[in-house]
Design a protein around this motif. Structure first.
Motif, PDB file in Angstrom:
ATOM      1  N   PRO A  69       0.803  -1.225   0.000  1.00  0.00           N
ATOM      2  CA  PRO A  69       0.000   0.000   0.000  1.00  0.00           C
ATOM      3  C   PRO A  69       0.836   1.276   0.000  1.00  0.00           C
ATOM      4  CG  PRO A  69      -0.888  -1.597   1.560  1.00  0.00           C
ATOM      5  CD  PRO A  69       0.420  -2.135   1.093  1.00  0.00           C
ATOM      6  N   ASP A  70       2.059   1.228   0.540  1.00  0.00           N
ATOM      7  CA  ASP A  70       2.889   2.432   0.624  1.00  0.00           C
ATOM      8  C   ASP A  70       3.774   2.612  -0.607  1.00  0.00           C
ATOM      9  OD1 ASP A  70       4.648   0.372   0.925  1.00  0.00           O
ATOM     10  OD2 ASP A  70       5.503   1.053   2.823  1.00  0.00           O
ATOM     11  N   ASP A  71       3.436   1.925  -1.698  1.00  0.00           N
ATOM     12  CA  ASP A  71       4.182   1.966  -2.959  1.00  0.00           C
ATOM     13  C   ASP A  71       5.507   1.211  -2.896  1.00  0.00           C
ATOM     14  OD1 ASP A  71       2.263   3.377  -4.343  1.00  0.00           O
ATOM     15  OD2 ASP A  71       3.103   5.324  -3.806  1.00  0.00           O
ATOM     16  N   GLY A  72       5.764   0.568  -1.785  1.00  0.00           N
ATOM     17  CA  GLY A  72       6.930  -0.317  -1.718  1.00  0.00           C
ATOM     18  C   GLY A  72       6.532  -1.717  -2.176  1.00  0.00           C
ATOM     19  N   TYR A  73       7.364  -2.688  -1.856  1.00  0.00           N
ATOM     20  CA  TYR A  73       7.075  -4.063  -2.250  1.00  0.00           C
ATOM     21  C   TYR A  73       7.283  -4.989  -1.064  1.00  0.00           C
ATOM     22  CZ  TYR A  73       6.876  -2.824  -7.198  1.00  0.00           C
ATOM     23  OH  TYR A  73       6.516  -2.282  -8.398  1.00  0.00           O
ATOM     24  N   LEU A  74       6.443  -6.006  -0.961  1.00  0.00           N
ATOM     25  CA  LEU A  74       6.608  -7.067   0.012  1.00  0.00           C
ATOM     26  C   LEU A  74       7.201  -8.280  -0.690  1.00  0.00           C
ATOM     27  CD1 LEU A  74       3.259  -6.866   2.030  1.00  0.00           C
ATOM     28  CD2 LEU A  74       5.533  -6.115   2.772  1.00  0.00           C
ATOM     29  N   LEU A  75       8.281  -8.794  -0.152  1.00  0.00           N
ATOM     30  CA  LEU A  75       8.931  -9.967  -0.728  1.00  0.00           C
ATOM     31  C   LEU A  75       8.533 -11.218   0.045  1.00  0.00           C
ATOM     32  CD1 LEU A  75      12.575  -8.673  -1.351  1.00  0.00           C
ATOM     33  CD2 LEU A  75      10.549  -8.460  -2.814  1.00  0.00           C
ATOM     34  N   SER A  76       8.361 -12.303  -0.664  1.00  0.00           N
ATOM     35  CA  SER A  76       8.056 -13.577  -0.020  1.00  0.00           C
ATOM     36  C   SER A  76       8.678 -14.704  -0.827  1.00  0.00           C
ATOM     37  CB  SER A  76       6.545 -13.787   0.103  1.00  0.00           C
ATOM     38  OG  SER A  76       5.942 -13.840  -1.173  1.00  0.00           O
ATOM     39  N   ILE A  77       8.949 -15.813  -0.149  1.00  0.00           N
ATOM     40  CA  ILE A  77       9.426 -17.013  -0.831  1.00  0.00           C
ATOM     41  C   ILE A  77       8.195 -17.803  -1.232  1.00  0.00           C
ATOM     42  CG2 ILE A  77      10.813 -19.100  -0.643  1.00  0.00           C
ATOM     43  CD1 ILE A  77      12.455 -17.725   1.504  1.00  0.00           C
ATOM     44  N   ALA A  78       7.966 -17.895  -2.538  1.00  0.00           N
ATOM     45  CA  ALA A  78       6.748 -18.523  -3.029  1.00  0.00           C
ATOM     46  C   ALA A  78       6.876 -20.041  -3.121  1.00  0.00           C
ATOM     47  CB  ALA A  78       6.380 -17.954  -4.393  1.00  0.00           C
ATOM     48  N   ARG A  79       7.976 -20.501  -3.671  1.00  0.00           N
ATOM     49  CA  ARG A  79       8.172 -21.930  -3.876  1.00  0.00           C
ATOM     50  C   ARG A  79       9.666 -22.235  -3.875  1.00  0.00           C
ATOM     51  NH1 ARG A  79       3.665 -20.701  -6.677  1.00  0.00           N
ATOM     52  NH2 ARG A  79       4.662 -19.917  -8.559  1.00  0.00           N
ATOM     53  N   ALA A  80       9.986 -23.494  -3.687  1.00  0.00           N
ATOM     54  CA  ALA A  80      11.383 -23.929  -3.744  1.00  0.00           C
ATOM     55  C   ALA A  80      11.434 -25.394  -4.149  1.00  0.00           C
ATOM     56  CB  ALA A  80      12.074 -23.728  -2.398  1.00  0.00           C
ATOM     57  N   SER A  81      12.481 -25.750  -4.859  1.00  0.00           N
ATOM     58  CA  SER A  81      12.715 -27.153  -5.200  1.00  0.00           C
ATOM     59  C   SER A  81      14.173 -27.475  -4.901  1.00  0.00           C
ATOM     60  CB  SER A  81      12.374 -27.437  -6.666  1.00  0.00           C
ATOM     61  OG  SER A  81      13.177 -26.655  -7.537  1.00  0.00           O
ATOM     62  N   PHE A  82      14.437 -28.754  -4.684  1.00  0.00           N
ATOM     63  CA  PHE A  82      15.754 -29.172  -4.238  1.00  0.00           C
ATOM     64  C   PHE A  82      16.222 -30.386  -5.029  1.00  0.00           C
ATOM     65  CE2 PHE A  82      13.246 -27.434  -0.760  1.00  0.00           C
ATOM     66  CZ  PHE A  82      14.013 -26.333  -0.412  1.00  0.00           C
ATOM     67  N   GLY A  83      17.528 -30.493  -5.201  1.00  0.00           N
ATOM     68  CA  GLY A  83      18.107 -31.633  -5.891  1.00  0.00           C
ATOM     69  C   GLY A  83      18.864 -31.208  -7.130  1.00  0.00           C
ATOM     70  N   SER A  84      19.520 -32.156  -7.749  1.00  0.00           N
ATOM     71  CA  SER A  84      20.357 -31.902  -8.911  1.00  0.00           C
ATOM     72  C   SER A  84      19.620 -32.270 -10.184  1.00  0.00           C
ATOM     73  CB  SER A  84      21.650 -32.717  -8.806  1.00  0.00           C
ATOM     74  OG  SER A  84      22.393 -32.631  -9.989  1.00  0.00           O
ATOM     75  N   SER A  85      19.985 -31.619 -11.301  1.00  0.00           N
ATOM     76  CA  SER A  85      19.395 -31.954 -12.601  1.00  0.00           C
ATOM     77  C   SER A  85      20.362 -32.762 -13.463  1.00  0.00           C
ATOM     78  CB  SER A  85      19.008 -30.670 -13.351  1.00  0.00           C
ATOM     79  OG  SER A  85      20.157 -29.895 -13.635  1.00  0.00           O
ATOM     80  N   ASP A  86      21.472 -33.214 -12.896  1.00  0.00           N
ATOM     81  CA  ASP A  86      22.470 -33.934 -13.700  1.00  0.00           C
ATOM     82  C   ASP A  86      22.764 -35.321 -13.135  1.00  0.00           C
ATOM     83  OD1 ASP A  86      23.753 -33.178 -11.399  1.00  0.00           O
ATOM     84  OD2 ASP A  86      25.425 -32.169 -12.384  1.00  0.00           O
ATOM     85  N   ASP A  87      21.712 -36.008 -12.640  1.00  0.00           N
ATOM     86  CA  ASP A  87      21.892 -37.338 -12.098  1.00  0.00           C
ATOM     87  C   ASP A  87      22.264 -38.322 -13.202  1.00  0.00           C
ATOM     88  OD1 ASP A  87      21.208 -36.417  -9.575  1.00  0.00           O
ATOM     89  OD2 ASP A  87      19.077 -36.815  -9.887  1.00  0.00           O
ATOM     90  N   ALA A  88      23.078 -39.300 -12.860  1.00  0.00           N
ATOM     91  CA  ALA A  88      23.561 -40.259 -13.854  1.00  0.00           C
ATOM     92  C   ALA A  88      22.478 -41.229 -14.306  1.00  0.00           C
ATOM     93  CB  ALA A  88      24.738 -41.044 -13.279  1.00  0.00           C
ATOM     94  N   ASP A  89      21.360 -41.311 -13.564  1.00  0.00           N
ATOM     95  CA  ASP A  89      20.315 -42.268 -13.922  1.00  0.00           C
ATOM     96  C   ASP A  89      19.126 -41.605 -14.623  1.00  0.00           C
ATOM     97  OD1 ASP A  89      19.434 -40.876 -11.742  1.00  0.00           O
ATOM     98  OD2 ASP A  89      18.680 -42.610 -10.643  1.00  0.00           O
ATOM     99  N   MET A  90      19.355 -40.434 -15.240  1.00  0.00           N
ATOM    100  CA  MET A  90      18.301 -39.782 -16.010  1.00  0.00           C
ATOM    101  C   MET A  90      18.856 -39.313 -17.348  1.00  0.00           C
ATOM    102  SD  MET A  90      17.777 -35.987 -14.359  1.00  0.00           S
ATOM    103  CE  MET A  90      17.053 -35.372 -15.889  1.00  0.00           C
ATOM    104  N   PRO A  91      17.991 -39.179 -18.364  1.00  0.00           N
ATOM    105  CA  PRO A  91      18.466 -38.757 -19.686  1.00  0.00           C
ATOM    106  C   PRO A  91      18.975 -37.319 -19.682  1.00  0.00           C
ATOM    107  CG  PRO A  91      16.278 -39.765 -19.813  1.00  0.00           C
ATOM    108  CD  PRO A  91      16.560 -39.511 -18.371  1.00  0.00           C
ATOM    109  N   THR A  92      19.829 -37.003 -20.635  1.00  0.00           N
ATOM    110  CA  THR A  92      20.308 -35.634 -20.843  1.00  0.00           C
ATOM    111  C   THR A  92      19.982 -35.215 -22.283  1.00  0.00           C
ATOM    112  OG1 THR A  92      22.495 -36.448 -21.475  1.00  0.00           O
ATOM    113  CG2 THR A  92      22.164 -35.851 -19.153  1.00  0.00           C
ATOM    114  N   ALA A  93      20.007 -33.916 -22.515  1.00  0.00           N
ATOM    115  CA  ALA A  93      19.660 -33.405 -23.842  1.00  0.00           C
ATOM    116  C   ALA A  93      20.733 -33.765 -24.861  1.00  0.00           C
ATOM    117  CB  ALA A  93      19.483 -31.897 -23.783  1.00  0.00           C
TER     118      ALA A  93
END
Length: 247
Positions: A69-93
């Motif tokens: 309301p005061d023309d500023g901004y309120l920050l919040s943590i909306a979502r988060a995910s955890f883990g790696s995207s380069d596991d050896a047991d998953m396909p790669t591009a």
């Protein structure tokens, strides 16, 4: 704003350290918010060979800024995910040819992101694909935005027919693998958001995959652009709230 970094988790599930990637490129208010919230997180303790263990996990954290309301901004943590995207047991591009940009959306300067789920066959070809969500960078009437989402979705799905993947380095006995791939459509006159920039978008409805084993998934908009991600829940399980809003 999507912020990436690493979190050190102790054997009891508490957080002993948090480090954001390239903190100098982040607004001080975002650094302060994450620095105060993340150390208070608690995870489900992780066991390795039957014993609680200390681990480090990658974190992708979505921070929202809401007009105050005061023309500023309120920050919040909306979502988060955890883990790696380069596991050896998953396909790669191997080859992810960019899809065609719908010509009328190009002329209108409409941009967006299509979050795809792709069923990868054992030989690395695409056996099937579906659209999980389409986020737009344009605000319009609901009917107009739905047409835009449909056009982006159709183009992205058509593009997957030319895609190929590298099978996992450590393949299992699965008949196929399911991965998630964000596809970005950047309008000609728009700039690609850099790390540390705010990015405004209108989230679209989210669809559920019909394939087994991928029912529990992190939010699509925590996926970092340019990556290929495992479908289904991965990484440590957060037990506590993400954090309270801050100004």
């Amino acid at each position: 704003m999507l912020v990436t970094g690493s979190v050190d988790i102790e054997a009891d599930g508490s957080v002993s350290a948090y480090e954001a990637d390239e903190p100098g490129r982040l607004p001080p208010a975002v650094v302060q918010l994450l620095g105060s919230a993340v150390p208070n997180w608690r995870f489900q303790p992780i066991e390795i060979e039957g014993r609680p263990a200390r681990v480090q996990t990658r974190a992708s954290i979505l921070v929202h800024a809401h007009k105050a309301p005061d023309d500023g901004y309120l920050l919040s943590i909306a979502r988060a995910s955890f883990g790696s995207s380069d596991d050896a047991d998953m396909p790669t591009a191997k080859r992810l040819t960019p899809p065609r940009y719908p010509s009328d959306l190009v002329r209108a300067g409409v941009g967006g992101t299509v979050y795809l789920m792709v069923k990868v066959a054992r030989d690395g070809s695409v056996a099937d694909a579906m659209v999980e969500q389409v986020n737009l960078r344009t605000v319009a009437k609901d009917s107009a935005m739905q047409r835009m989402r449909d056009q982006f979705a159709e183009s992205a799905l058509a593009g997957t027919r030319r895609w190929t993947f590298n099978p996992p380095v450590e393949p299992d006995a699965s008949p196929y693998w399911v991965v998630r791939v964000p596809v970005h459509f950047v309008a000609p006159d728009a700039s690609v958001p850099k790390y540390g920039d705010w990015s405004a978008y209108v989230p679209g409805p989210r669809a559920l995959a019909p394939w087994a084993g991928v029912e529990d998934m992190d939010a699509p908009d925590t996926l970092v652009p340019g990556g290929v991600y495992r479908a289904g829940k991965q990484g440590p399980e957060l037990l506590t709230p993400l954090g309270s809003p801050g100004s």
